[in-house]
Design a protein around this motif. Structure first.
Motif, mmCIF file in Angstrom:
data_model
loop_
_atom_site.group_PDB
_atom_site.id
_atom_site.type_symbol
_atom_site.label_atom_id
_atom_site.label_comp_id
_atom_site.label_asym_id
_atom_site.label_seq_id
_atom_site.Cartn_x
_atom_site.Cartn_y
_atom_site.Cartn_z
ATOM 1 N N ARG A 1 -81.175 -36.894 -20.136
ATOM 2 C CA ARG A 1 -81.769 -38.220 -20.191
ATOM 3 C C ARG A 1 -83.201 -38.166 -19.688
ATOM 4 N N ARG A 2 -84.030 -39.056 -20.221
ATOM 5 C CA ARG A 2 -85.390 -39.217 -19.732
ATOM 6 C C ARG A 2 -85.905 -40.558 -20.194
ATOM 7 N N LEU A 3 -87.026 -40.999 -19.607
ATOM 8 C CA LEU A 3 -87.612 -42.279 -19.986
ATOM 9 C C LEU A 3 -88.660 -42.088 -21.060
ATOM 10 N N THR A 4 -89.525 -41.116 -20.891
ATOM 11 C CA THR A 4 -90.568 -40.855 -21.874
ATOM 12 C C THR A 4 -90.742 -39.365 -22.050
ATOM 13 N N VAL A 5 -91.182 -38.997 -23.219
ATOM 14 C CA VAL A 5 -91.478 -37.597 -23.481
ATOM 15 C C VAL A 5 -92.814 -37.513 -24.186
ATOM 16 N N GLY A 6 -93.714 -36.765 -23.638
ATOM 17 C CA GLY A 6 -94.994 -36.555 -24.290
ATOM 18 C C GLY A 6 -94.870 -35.471 -25.332
ATOM 19 N N MET B 1 -77.365 -32.422 -17.871
ATOM 20 C CA MET B 1 -78.731 -32.489 -17.366
ATOM 21 C C MET B 1 -79.173 -33.945 -17.235
ATOM 22 N N ASP B 2 -80.014 -34.217 -16.271
ATOM 23 C CA ASP B 2 -80.560 -35.552 -16.049
ATOM 24 C C ASP B 2 -82.063 -35.403 -15.879
ATOM 25 N N VAL B 3 -82.810 -35.679 -16.946
ATOM 26 C CA VAL B 3 -84.253 -35.482 -16.943
ATOM 27 C C VAL B 3 -84.917 -36.830 -17.139
ATOM 28 N N ARG B 4 -85.557 -37.359 -16.117
ATOM 29 C CA ARG B 4 -86.109 -38.704 -16.170
ATOM 30 C C ARG B 4 -87.629 -38.684 -16.003
ATOM 31 N N GLY B 5 -88.297 -39.416 -16.877
ATOM 32 C CA GLY B 5 -89.729 -39.611 -16.740
ATOM 33 C C GLY B 5 -90.560 -38.359 -16.880
ATOM 34 N N ALA B 6 -90.058 -37.355 -17.574
ATOM 35 C CA ALA B 6 -90.771 -36.083 -17.684
ATOM 36 C C ALA B 6 -91.695 -36.078 -18.886
ATOM 37 N N LYS B 7 -92.749 -35.331 -18.769
ATOM 38 C CA LYS B 7 -93.675 -35.142 -19.876
ATOM 39 C C LYS B 7 -93.249 -33.945 -20.710
ATOM 40 N N GLY B 8 -93.729 -33.917 -21.946
ATOM 41 C CA GLY B 8 -93.435 -32.781 -22.805
ATOM 42 C C GLY B 8 -94.083 -31.524 -22.277
ATOM 43 N N THR B 9 -93.511 -30.380 -22.618
ATOM 44 C CA THR B 9 -94.022 -29.117 -22.116
ATOM 45 C C THR B 9 -95.097 -28.554 -23.035
ATOM 46 N N ASN B 10 -95.811 -27.605 -22.534
ATOM 47 C CA ASN B 10 -96.816 -26.901 -23.330
ATOM 48 C C ASN B 10 -96.255 -25.558 -23.775
ATOM 49 N N SER B 11 -95.476 -25.568 -24.817
ATOM 50 C CA SER B 11 -94.911 -24.331 -25.359
ATOM 51 C C SER B 11 -95.986 -23.650 -26.187
ATOM 52 N N THR B 12 -96.693 -22.731 -25.568
ATOM 53 C CA THR B 12 -97.844 -22.135 -26.231
ATOM 54 C C THR B 12 -97.506 -20.768 -26.797
ATOM 55 N N PRO B 13 -98.120 -20.403 -27.910
ATOM 56 C CA PRO B 13 -97.901 -19.067 -28.474
ATOM 57 C C PRO B 13 -98.346 -17.990 -27.503
ATOM 58 N N MET C 1 -90.033 -30.700 -25.746
ATOM 59 C CA MET C 1 -89.071 -31.424 -24.925
ATOM 60 C C MET C 1 -89.446 -31.297 -23.450
ATOM 61 N N PRO C 2 -88.922 -32.191 -22.615
ATOM 62 C CA PRO C 2 -89.252 -32.126 -21.183
ATOM 63 C C PRO C 2 -88.539 -30.971 -20.494
ATOM 64 N N PRO C 3 -88.996 -30.586 -19.318
ATOM 65 C CA PRO C 3 -88.331 -29.493 -18.598
ATOM 66 C C PRO C 3 -86.987 -29.930 -18.027
ATOM 67 N N ALA C 4 -86.107 -28.976 -17.850
ATOM 68 C CA ALA C 4 -84.809 -29.204 -17.210
ATOM 69 C C ALA C 4 -84.595 -28.046 -16.240
ATOM 70 N N PRO C 5 -85.109 -28.174 -15.019
ATOM 71 C CA PRO C 5 -85.122 -27.057 -14.070
ATOM 72 C C PRO C 5 -83.749 -26.471 -13.769
ATOM 73 N N LYS C 6 -82.698 -27.287 -13.799
ATOM 74 C CA LYS C 6 -81.368 -26.792 -13.472
ATOM 75 C C LYS C 6 -80.969 -25.624 -14.366
ATOM 76 N N PHE C 7 -81.453 -25.660 -15.613
ATOM 77 C CA PHE C 7 -81.131 -24.598 -16.558
ATOM 78 C C PHE C 7 -82.376 -23.832 -16.985
ATOM 79 N N ARG C 8 -83.414 -23.923 -16.192
ATOM 80 C CA ARG C 8 -84.653 -23.176 -16.388
ATOM 81 C C ARG C 8 -85.342 -23.510 -17.707
ATOM 82 N N ILE C 9 -85.024 -24.655 -18.280
ATOM 83 C CA ILE C 9 -85.650 -25.033 -19.546
ATOM 84 C C ILE C 9 -87.059 -25.552 -19.286
#
Length: 372
Positions: free
Chosen positions: A6-11, A68-80, A287-295
């Motif tokens: 779950r989350r509120l917003t995702v950049g 997982m419970d991911v709230r208010g997280a921003k999108g990640t920078n998955s860079t090449p 997608m936002p990070p999910a530290p519990k599973f190292r995402i």
């Protein structure tokens, strides 16, 4: 093993890159020790004989509820981590693009069946399944799926009785047609060390070398015991083709995803049966990070897939006429982004140079045929 998030917003973190596919060149791969390759503990003959019609129908989706419970997280920078690259699908090495309005299901996609290690394999609670797809490889013997569809992080061991059935179908009470292209047993599992050792779901992908396929003919004797006669049908890629592979693309990509969802939503609704292949279509974003599973580096898009679709492909530049595209991800995690107890997105690890390294090791591995 779809998880609730779950989350509120995702950049959206989109990385601009050339949209056209190029020939297969990649940055220097990291240390080969990062690739974990392990031969299956179960012989091909035993695995194929194990999966009788009754067991195939009784298998249930693999779902460990990651919660997982991911709230208010921003999108990640998955860079090449290097230049983009691609390997064409089988049969499309020199083909020209064509257009069609119809959505045709790929023959390459199917269901994966396996038993849980450390459990009684005759107990139906250990009979599980995921989704996967045939993918291009030197020996046309390669299946792509999620790492959690080959490796048990609880017992730190690869699954037993692992087989792949492309174009699996269970639409009625007749058995004919459920294994139209045969059954392919695992020879070697290939995964990234960061998933096997660290349980890092940024590396939740696997490439499995399979033996030549067998077309089974099952019969029950007077005591109700199944017996199987197996006909060798040759290599997987020769029978169904194989999707291309691409890595280091933009996080914003238009994709189809295919799989066999069957699990219920968090609210208890169960719209899918897992008996037939389903598809989703959309444009990915970080997608936002999910530290519990190292995402930290997942891409996802709107889709209501549930458990059972795990391991199914994200296909970029999918062509309905050839039923092929480029594997750019695999179904890894289901997300409830608005908190209404309904999954509304699926995500995949971002495919980068590390992914290519595992793919390359597997794509050049010979498996051959194991006698029945």
């Amino acid at each position: 093993m779809f998880s609730r998030a779950r989350r509120l917003t995702v950049g959206v973190a989109a990385i601009g890159m050339a949209a056209g596919l190029i020939s297969a060149t990649a940055a220097e791969a990291a240390a080969p020790s990062d690739v974990v390759s392990k031969d299956a503990a179960t012989s091909a003959a035993s695995a194929i004989a194990f999966w009788t019609p009754d067991k195939l129908r009784a298998a249930t989706d693999i779902n460990d509820d990651l919660s997982m419970d991911v709230r208010g997280a921003k999108g990640t920078n998955s860079t090449p981590d290097g230049p983009p690259g691609s390997v064409p699908p089988i049969g499309q090495e020199k083909a020209k693009a064509t257009k069609t309005k119809q959505v045709n299901l790929p023959n390459t996609v199917g269901r994966i069946f396996f038993t849980l290690p450390g459990a009684n394999e005759n107990d139906s609670r250990s009979w599980k399944y995921c989704s996967g797809t045939s993918v291009q490889g030197k020996y046309r013997n390669l299946v792509a799926t999620s790492a959690h569809c080959v490796y048990d992080v609880k017992h730190n061991v690869f699954y037993d009785n692992w087989v792949f059935i492309p174009s699996y179908w269970d639409g009625n009470n007749k058995w004919d047609g459920k294994t139209p292209y045969g059954i392919y047993a695992a020879k070697t599992f290939n995964a990234h060390d960061d998933f096997v050792v660290k349980e890092d779901y940024d590396y939740d992908y696997s490439f499995v070398n399979v033996y030549n396929g067998f077309k089974p003919q099952w019969e029950k004797d007077s005591k109700g015991v199944w017996h199987v006669v197996k006909k060798n049908v040759g290599r997987l890629g020769d029978n169904v083709g194989g999707q291309g592979f691409t890595w280091n693309r933009s996080t914003k990509a238009t994709v189809f995803s295919f799989g066999y969802p069957a699990g219920e939503h968090p609210d208890g609704d169960k719209p899918f049966t897992g008996k037939t292949m389903k598809w989703c279509y959309g444009t990915t974003a970080a997608m936002p990070p999910a530290p519990k599973f190292r995402i930290e580096e997942h891409i996802g898009f709107k889709c209501s897939f549930t458990a059972g679709a795990s391991g199914g492909p994200f296909l970029y530049n999918y062509k309905n006429s050839s039923r092929t595209g480029y594997l750019i991800g695999v179904n890894s995690v289901a997300w409830d982004t608005d908190g209404n107890d309904r999954y509304d997105r699926i995500s995949s690890p971002y495919f980068n140079g590390d992914t290519y390294k595992v793919y390359k090791a597997a794509a050049n591995r010979w498996s051959g045929n194991q006698p029945g």
